[in-house]
Motif scaffolding. Structure first.
Motif, PDB file in Angstrom:
ATOM      1  N   PHE A  76       1.690  -6.170  -3.841  1.00  0.00           N
ATOM      2  CA  PHE A  76       1.280  -4.778  -3.758  1.00  0.00           C
ATOM      3  C   PHE A  76       2.358  -3.857  -4.324  1.00  0.00           C
ATOM      4  N   VAL A  77       1.902  -2.789  -4.980  1.00  0.00           N
ATOM      5  CA  VAL A  77       2.781  -1.786  -5.587  1.00  0.00           C
ATOM      6  C   VAL A  77       2.453  -0.446  -4.936  1.00  0.00           C
ATOM      7  N   THR A  78       3.501   0.284  -4.510  1.00  0.00           N
ATOM      8  CA  THR A  78       3.290   1.551  -3.825  1.00  0.00           C
ATOM      9  C   THR A  78       4.243   2.609  -4.369  1.00  0.00           C
ATOM     10  N   GLN A  79       4.205   3.780  -3.743  1.00  0.00           N
ATOM     11  CA  GLN A  79       5.124   4.860  -4.105  1.00  0.00           C
ATOM     12  C   GLN A  79       6.585   4.494  -3.836  1.00  0.00           C
ATOM     13  N   ARG A  80       6.827   3.453  -3.072  1.00  0.00           N
ATOM     14  CA  ARG A  80       8.204   3.013  -2.884  1.00  0.00           C
ATOM     15  C   ARG A  80       8.827   2.640  -4.230  1.00  0.00           C
ATOM     16  N   GLN A  81       8.015   1.983  -5.085  1.00  0.00           N
ATOM     17  CA  GLN A  81       8.503   1.603  -6.423  1.00  0.00           C
ATOM     18  C   GLN A  81       8.161   2.651  -7.469  1.00  0.00           C
ATOM     19  N   LEU A  82       6.996   3.272  -7.348  1.00  0.00           N
ATOM     20  CA  LEU A  82       6.507   4.207  -8.362  1.00  0.00           C
ATOM     21  C   LEU A  82       6.044   5.494  -7.678  1.00  0.00           C
ATOM     22  N   PRO A  83       6.938   6.436  -7.395  1.00  0.00           N
ATOM     23  CA  PRO A  83       6.529   7.678  -6.725  1.00  0.00           C
ATOM     24  C   PRO A  83       5.424   8.434  -7.451  1.00  0.00           C
ATOM     25  N   ALA A  84       5.324   8.273  -8.765  1.00  0.00           N
ATOM     26  CA  ALA A  84       4.308   8.990  -9.537  1.00  0.00           C
ATOM     27  C   ALA A  84       2.890   8.595  -9.158  1.00  0.00           C
ATOM     28  N   MET A  85       2.722   7.510  -8.419  1.00  0.00           N
ATOM     29  CA  MET A  85       1.383   7.132  -7.957  1.00  0.00           C
ATOM     30  C   MET A  85       0.745   8.242  -7.141  1.00  0.00           C
ATOM     31  N   ALA A  86       1.562   9.052  -6.440  1.00  0.00           N
ATOM     32  CA  ALA A  86       1.036  10.132  -5.606  1.00  0.00           C
ATOM     33  C   ALA A  86       0.281  11.171  -6.425  1.00  0.00           C
ATOM     34  N   SER A  87       0.590  11.295  -7.703  1.00  0.00           N
ATOM     35  CA  SER A  87      -0.019  12.337  -8.532  1.00  0.00           C
ATOM     36  C   SER A  87      -1.403  11.961  -9.041  1.00  0.00           C
ATOM     37  N   ILE A  88      -1.865  10.744  -8.767  1.00  0.00           N
ATOM     38  CA  ILE A  88      -3.209  10.328  -9.182  1.00  0.00           C
ATOM     39  C   ILE A  88      -4.202  10.777  -8.123  1.00  0.00           C
ATOM     40  N   ARG A  89      -5.140  11.614  -8.500  1.00  0.00           N
ATOM     41  CA  ARG A  89      -6.155  12.122  -7.586  1.00  0.00           C
ATOM     42  C   ARG A  89      -7.299  11.114  -7.482  1.00  0.00           C
ATOM     43  N   VAL A  90      -7.880  11.029  -6.308  1.00  0.00           N
ATOM     44  CA  VAL A  90      -8.919  10.044  -6.018  1.00  0.00           C
ATOM     45  C   VAL A  90     -10.133  10.754  -5.430  1.00  0.00           C
ATOM     46  N   SER A  91     -11.308  10.356  -5.866  1.00  0.00           N
ATOM     47  CA  SER A  91     -12.545  10.857  -5.258  1.00  0.00           C
ATOM     48  C   SER A  91     -13.553   9.728  -5.182  1.00  0.00           C
ATOM     49  N   LEU A  92     -14.532   9.901  -4.311  1.00  0.00           N
ATOM     50  CA  LEU A  92     -15.621   8.935  -4.160  1.00  0.00           C
ATOM     51  C   LEU A  92     -16.937   9.629  -4.448  1.00  0.00           C
ATOM     52  N   GLU A  93     -17.687   9.061  -5.387  1.00  0.00           N
ATOM     53  CA  GLU A  93     -19.038   9.531  -5.663  1.00  0.00           C
ATOM     54  C   GLU A  93     -20.026   8.531  -5.071  1.00  0.00           C
ATOM     55  N   ASN A  94     -21.307   8.803  -5.197  1.00  0.00           N
ATOM     56  CA  ASN A  94     -22.306   7.903  -4.607  1.00  0.00           C
ATOM     57  C   ASN A  94     -22.217   6.492  -5.154  1.00  0.00           C
ATOM     58  N   ASP A  95     -21.813   6.372  -6.429  1.00  0.00           N
ATOM     59  CA  ASP A  95     -21.827   5.052  -7.054  1.00  0.00           C
ATOM     60  C   ASP A  95     -20.485   4.638  -7.631  1.00  0.00           C
ATOM     61  N   ALA A  96     -19.431   5.450  -7.429  1.00  0.00           N
ATOM     62  CA  ALA A  96     -18.180   5.125  -8.113  1.00  0.00           C
ATOM     63  C   ALA A  96     -16.959   5.663  -7.377  1.00  0.00           C
ATOM     64  N   LEU A  97     -15.866   4.907  -7.523  1.00  0.00           N
ATOM     65  CA  LEU A  97     -14.518   5.394  -7.226  1.00  0.00           C
ATOM     66  C   LEU A  97     -14.006   6.044  -8.507  1.00  0.00           C
ATOM     67  N   VAL A  98     -13.430   7.246  -8.399  1.00  0.00           N
ATOM     68  CA  VAL A  98     -12.965   7.972  -9.579  1.00  0.00           C
ATOM     69  C   VAL A  98     -11.481   8.293  -9.420  1.00  0.00           C
ATOM     70  N   LEU A  99     -10.688   7.889 -10.424  1.00  0.00           N
ATOM     71  CA  LEU A  99      -9.270   8.221 -10.468  1.00  0.00           C
ATOM     72  C   LEU A  99      -9.051   9.238 -11.581  1.00  0.00           C
ATOM     73  N   ALA A 100      -8.238  10.250 -11.298  1.00  0.00           N
ATOM     74  CA  ALA A 100      -8.024  11.317 -12.269  1.00  0.00           C
ATOM     75  C   ALA A 100      -6.539  11.644 -12.369  1.00  0.00           C
ATOM     76  N   HIS A 101      -6.124  12.018 -13.586  1.00  0.00           N
ATOM     77  CA  HIS A 101      -4.738  12.405 -13.825  1.00  0.00           C
ATOM     78  C   HIS A 101      -4.726  13.364 -15.009  1.00  0.00           C
TER      79      HIS A 101
END
Length: 283
Positions: A44-69
């Motif tokens: 597993f990779v987390t913000q401990r190694q890559l703090p920039a992961m926090a800047s990826i926005r996440v949303s859930l739609e009816n049929d999809a997980l959506v990642l945005a940057h």
């Protein structure tokens, strides 16, 4: 007491989603920590190694997980079952069965985050039939609990009064206050004394719809120092250093919030504004 915030984090260590209400499952709030970023060997990779992961926005739609940057077309990951490569992944020492979300997800993560010490990053989904048991030595006799890709427990509870006390200590040092988002809780409560939650055995809805067992204080790490909007670290070492100074326990480290397991109410809905009752731990 009442619930003042609810949040889920569908992808471990990426942005959270604030909710007005959420469904309780045997593995925590629905959709919480069901995906994870891993390296080439499945660690597993987390913000401990890559703090920039926090800047990826996440949303859930009816049929999809959506990642945005910023500057990138969003990544859409179908929620429906597909033919996916199955692999073993690891959260700390726990091996989990997972499904690889494919080359498009790998390319998107590479464009946003780069690699990790030469290792490409993958997005994986918790295999729906897999069961990951919570460490038994902090559970009460006869209790069994499960979680997804969370560090160790299915639910994290935090208190606004405890945050206010931490921020009072930070202000005394001339430091800016930190928001609750630094601690990535699922359930935030108000109406209790600072750190009262550390003495509770259980917490639930006043009408009995659902009940959680508070089983282990949450020891915090460097993720608390990461701004959960920008992925940057404004003050290196804080507020973690202050939490360590506040720690009244014999064990070293900084603690904030309580790791919890569902005791009753599978399928029940929790909502912001719900009135709560707590029961103390046995003395």
């Amino acid at each position: 007491m009442r619930i003042t915030q609810l949040a889920i984090y569908p992808v471990k260590s990426l942005g959270g989603i604030a909710l007005d209400d959420a469904r309780l499952t045997t593995e925590g709030l629905a959709w919480d920590r069901r995906w994870m970023v891993v390296d080439d060997v499945g660690r597993f990779v987390t913000q401990r190694q890559l703090p920039a992961m926090a800047s990826i926005r996440v949303s859930l739609e009816n049929d999809a997980l959506v990642l945005a940057h910023p500057g990138m077309a969003p990544l859409r990951v179908a929620l429906s079952d597909r033919q996916q490569e199955r692999l073993s992944v690891y959260v700390w020492e726990d091996r989990c069965d997972a499904l690889d979300e494919g080359i498009d997800a790998r390319d998107w993560l590479a464009a946003v985050l780069g690699d990790l010490r030469g290792s490409r990053l993958r997005l994986v989904r918790f295999a729906p039939e897999h069961r990951r048991r919570v460490e038994p030595h902090h559970l009460a006799a006869g209790e069994v609990a499960h979680t997804g890709f969370a560090d160790g427990y299915p639910v994290l509870v935090a208190s606004m009064a405890s945050l206010a006390e931490l921020n009072r200590r930070l202000a005394a040092k001339g430091l800016a206050p930190v928001p609750m988002s630094c601690f990535r809780p699922n359930i935030v409560i108000e109406g209790a004394e600072p750190f009262a939650e550390d003495g509770w055995h259980a917490l639930g809805a006043a009408d009995g719809r659902w009940r959680l067992g508070l089983r282990k204080p949450c020891q915090r790490c460097k993720i608390t120092t990461v701004d959960q909007q920008s992925g940057e670290i404004p003050v290196p070492g804080e507020p973690l250093r202050t939490l360590v100074e506040m720690n009244p326990r014999l064990a070293p480290g900084g603690y904030f919030g309580q790791n919890a397991i569902p005791l009753a109410g599978r399928g029940a809905r929790l909502a912001v504004g719900d009135t709560l009752v707590a029961s103390p731990a046995a003395s």
